[in-house]
Design an enzyme around this catalytic site. Sequence first.
Site, PDB file in Angstrom:
ATOM      1  N   SER A  51      38.168  50.247  50.237  1.00  0.00           N
ATOM      2  CA  SER A  51      37.060  50.662  49.366  1.00  0.00           C
ATOM      3  C   SER A  51      35.853  49.774  49.622  1.00  0.00           C
ATOM      4  O   SER A  51      34.758  50.276  49.916  1.00  0.00           O
ATOM      5  CB  SER A  51      37.473  50.547  47.898  1.00  0.00           C
ATOM      6  OG  SER A  51      38.723  51.147  47.687  1.00  0.00           O
ATOM      7  N   SER A  52      36.040  48.462  49.526  1.00  0.00           N
ATOM      8  CA  SER A  52      34.923  47.538  49.754  1.00  0.00           C
ATOM      9  C   SER A  52      34.410  47.660  51.184  1.00  0.00           C
ATOM     10  O   SER A  52      33.224  47.468  51.432  1.00  0.00           O
ATOM     11  CB  SER A  52      35.375  46.093  49.485  1.00  0.00           C
ATOM     12  OG  SER A  52      35.991  46.001  48.221  1.00  0.00           O
ATOM     13  N   TYR A 140      48.405  52.588  49.285  1.00  0.00           N
ATOM     14  CA  TYR A 140      47.220  52.164  48.524  1.00  0.00           C
ATOM     15  C   TYR A 140      47.075  53.097  47.325  1.00  0.00           C
ATOM     16  O   TYR A 140      46.705  54.256  47.474  1.00  0.00           O
ATOM     17  CB  TYR A 140      45.991  52.220  49.437  1.00  0.00           C
ATOM     18  CG  TYR A 140      44.700  51.660  48.855  1.00  0.00           C
ATOM     19  CD1 TYR A 140      44.590  51.204  47.547  1.00  0.00           C
ATOM     20  CD2 TYR A 140      43.565  51.574  49.655  1.00  0.00           C
ATOM     21  CE1 TYR A 140      43.412  50.689  47.049  1.00  0.00           C
ATOM     22  CE2 TYR A 140      42.371  51.061  49.165  1.00  0.00           C
ATOM     23  CZ  TYR A 140      42.306  50.630  47.852  1.00  0.00           C
ATOM     24  OH  TYR A 140      41.117  50.123  47.355  1.00  0.00           O
ATOM     25  N   LYS A 168      49.623  48.469  47.350  1.00  0.00           N
ATOM     26  CA  LYS A 168      48.422  47.793  46.829  1.00  0.00           C
ATOM     27  C   LYS A 168      48.079  48.529  45.548  1.00  0.00           C
ATOM     28  O   LYS A 168      47.719  49.704  45.574  1.00  0.00           O
ATOM     29  CB  LYS A 168      47.303  47.921  47.864  1.00  0.00           C
ATOM     30  CG  LYS A 168      45.905  47.633  47.394  1.00  0.00           C
ATOM     31  CD  LYS A 168      45.037  47.431  48.629  1.00  0.00           C
ATOM     32  CE  LYS A 168      43.580  47.804  48.448  1.00  0.00           C
ATOM     33  NZ  LYS A 168      42.908  47.177  47.326  1.00  0.00           N
ATOM     34  N   SER A 170      45.817  49.108  42.783  1.00  0.00           N
ATOM     35  CA  SER A 170      44.460  48.926  42.262  1.00  0.00           C
ATOM     36  C   SER A 170      44.265  49.609  40.915  1.00  0.00           C
ATOM     37  O   SER A 170      43.177  49.537  40.343  1.00  0.00           O
ATOM     38  CB  SER A 170      43.417  49.417  43.278  1.00  0.00           C
ATOM     39  OG  SER A 170      43.258  48.453  44.294  1.00  0.00           O
ATOM     40  N   GLY A 193      45.396  44.713  42.572  1.00  0.00           N
ATOM     41  CA  GLY A 193      44.087  45.221  42.988  1.00  0.00           C
ATOM     42  C   GLY A 193      42.916  44.779  42.117  1.00  0.00           C
ATOM     43  O   GLY A 193      41.927  44.266  42.638  1.00  0.00           O
ATOM     44  N   ASP A 195      40.607  42.542  40.456  1.00  0.00           N
ATOM     45  CA  ASP A 195      40.424  41.088  40.577  1.00  0.00           C
ATOM     46  C   ASP A 195      40.362  40.413  39.198  1.00  0.00           C
ATOM     47  O   ASP A 195      40.740  39.256  39.049  1.00  0.00           O
ATOM     48  CB  ASP A 195      39.129  40.785  41.350  1.00  0.00           C
ATOM     49  CG  ASP A 195      39.069  41.547  42.673  1.00  0.00           C
ATOM     50  OD1 ASP A 195      40.098  42.130  43.081  1.00  0.00           O
ATOM     51  OD2 ASP A 195      37.993  41.558  43.290  1.00  0.00           O
ATOM     52  N   GLU A 196      39.866  41.182  38.219  1.00  0.00           N
ATOM     53  CA  GLU A 196      39.712  40.652  36.859  1.00  0.00           C
ATOM     54  C   GLU A 196      41.053  40.310  36.230  1.00  0.00           C
ATOM     55  O   GLU A 196      41.127  39.568  35.249  1.00  0.00           O
ATOM     56  CB  GLU A 196      39.041  41.696  35.936  1.00  0.00           C
ATOM     57  CG  GLU A 196      37.712  42.218  36.397  1.00  0.00           C
ATOM     58  CD  GLU A 196      37.802  43.360  37.419  1.00  0.00           C
ATOM     59  OE1 GLU A 196      38.825  43.450  38.139  1.00  0.00           O
ATOM     60  OE2 GLU A 196      36.856  44.140  37.494  1.00  0.00           O
ATOM     61  N   GLY A 212      37.949  42.905  46.424  1.00  0.00           N
ATOM     62  CA  GLY A 212      36.603  42.922  46.982  1.00  0.00           C
ATOM     63  C   GLY A 212      35.756  41.729  46.575  1.00  0.00           C
ATOM     64  O   GLY A 212      35.017  41.175  47.395  1.00  0.00           O
TER      65      GLY A 212
HETATM   66  C1  LIG Z   1      38.502  49.919  41.896  1.00  0.00           C
HETATM   67  C2  LIG Z   1      38.183  48.909  42.944  1.00  0.00           C
HETATM   68  O1  LIG Z   1      37.285  49.109  43.726  1.00  0.00           O
HETATM   69  N1  LIG Z   1      38.926  47.811  42.958  1.00  0.00           N
HETATM   70  C3  LIG Z   1      38.715  46.732  43.894  1.00  0.00           C
HETATM   71  C4  LIG Z   1      38.513  45.446  43.167  1.00  0.00           C
HETATM   72  O2  LIG Z   1      38.391  44.404  44.099  1.00  0.00           O
HETATM   73  C5  LIG Z   1      37.270  45.528  42.315  1.00  0.00           C
HETATM   74  O3  LIG Z   1      36.140  45.662  43.125  1.00  0.00           O
HETATM   75  C6  LIG Z   1      37.112  44.293  41.464  1.00  0.00           C
HETATM   76  O4  LIG Z   1      38.258  44.129  40.703  1.00  0.00           O
HETATM   77  C7  LIG Z   1      35.873  44.377  40.566  1.00  0.00           C
HETATM   78  O5  LIG Z   1      36.052  45.343  39.566  1.00  0.00           O
HETATM   79  C8  LIG Z   1      39.875  46.603  44.821  1.00  0.00           C
HETATM   80  O6  LIG Z   1      41.083  46.848  44.183  1.00  0.00           O
HETATM   81  C9  LIG Z   1      39.684  47.576  45.966  1.00  0.00           C
HETATM   82  C10 LIG Z   1      40.022  46.981  47.244  1.00  0.00           C
HETATM   83  O7  LIG Z   1      40.749  46.044  47.322  1.00  0.00           O
HETATM   84  C11 LIG Z   1      39.416  47.547  48.422  1.00  0.00           C
HETATM   85  O8  LIG Z   1      38.244  47.283  48.626  1.00  0.00           O
HETATM   86  O9  LIG Z   1      40.082  48.271  49.145  1.00  0.00           O
END
Ligand SMILES: CC(=O)N[C@@H]([C@@H](O)[C@H](O)[C@H](O)CO)[C@@H](O)CC(=O)C(=O)O
Length: 307
Positions: A51-52, A140, A168, A170, A193, A195-196, A212
Amino acid sequence: MHTDIVSKYKGIYIAMYSAYDEAGNVDKERVKQLARYYTGKGVKGLYVGGSSGEGILQNEEERKQVLEAVMEEVRGELTIIVHVGANSTRESVELAKHAESHGADIISAVPSIYYRLPEAAVETHWQHMIDSTNLPFIIYNIPQTTGFTLSTKLLAKLAAQDKVIGVKMSGESTFELQQYKETGGEEFLVFNGPDEQFLAGRIMGADGGIGGTYGVMPELFVKLDYLFQENKIEEARMLQIKINGIIKKLLSYPSLYGACKHILSLRGIETGNPRLPMLPASAEHHDSLAQLNREIEETVALYTAKA
Ligand SMILES: CC(=O)N[C@@H]([C@@H](O)[C@H](O)[C@H](O)CO)[C@@H](O)CC(=O)C(=O)O
């Protein structure tokens, strides 16, 4: 039966941003610079093209270019998980084979998106990717973007294969995360997944995390993981709260990716703008992002200072 999978692959993986030039084309040198930036920070590896990483916004050739740059730069230094999910099974399989031929460690994929597919179709989609290489596969699960929630029934069926080594997770439910771990078993990897809630995910059975926002503060997640492993839960909770304050600010911008990429550029790591429709950081936010970058750097200095 999976053996030693968790000890081999557990840890902190940065869901890496892609890097573009000023015209918005994939810039392999910038990808390499970003991958290099993450070495020596204590992370286990990179999750490329997720995603990122905007894999879903890139064409097949661009996705290959990003992975090739990563492999050329950090192969053997970091464990590389590649997201190969695309809407068509055919393209996903092509990306999976490409990943294998370039030395990636693990492949991973979301379900096909746009069509609301029955579970049997998603299973077939993933199975073709699994069968197309000798690489391990990580499911994922990100229901809030794909609209598909992985059931424990499908997870159990897939996890029965040696090549399917983890998920993974998320989705935001730590209950579901715990159920995935219970279903997959001790030797089945579960990555947190959101981060919070990294610490909450770890407490409920995750073996590490893929995220991300790690990309602008990998040291803090490495430290958080360390505190968890040392059973210093109260200290870990305080750090997660500090991290969450930073994430809350990052999420207040029109685009999380734009904010993180701007922060990286303040450190001399140019990755260009995110790809539209993901918005870039606008000039009116540059001052507050500079302030946020200082806050992150001060927090990293505080938490990585020798006692
Ligand atoms: C829904 C979403 O995009 N979740 C992110 C988190 O890293 C997210 O950006 C972070 O927790 C901030 O909300 C990751 O789980 C996604 C991820 O790892 C990726 O980029 O593939």
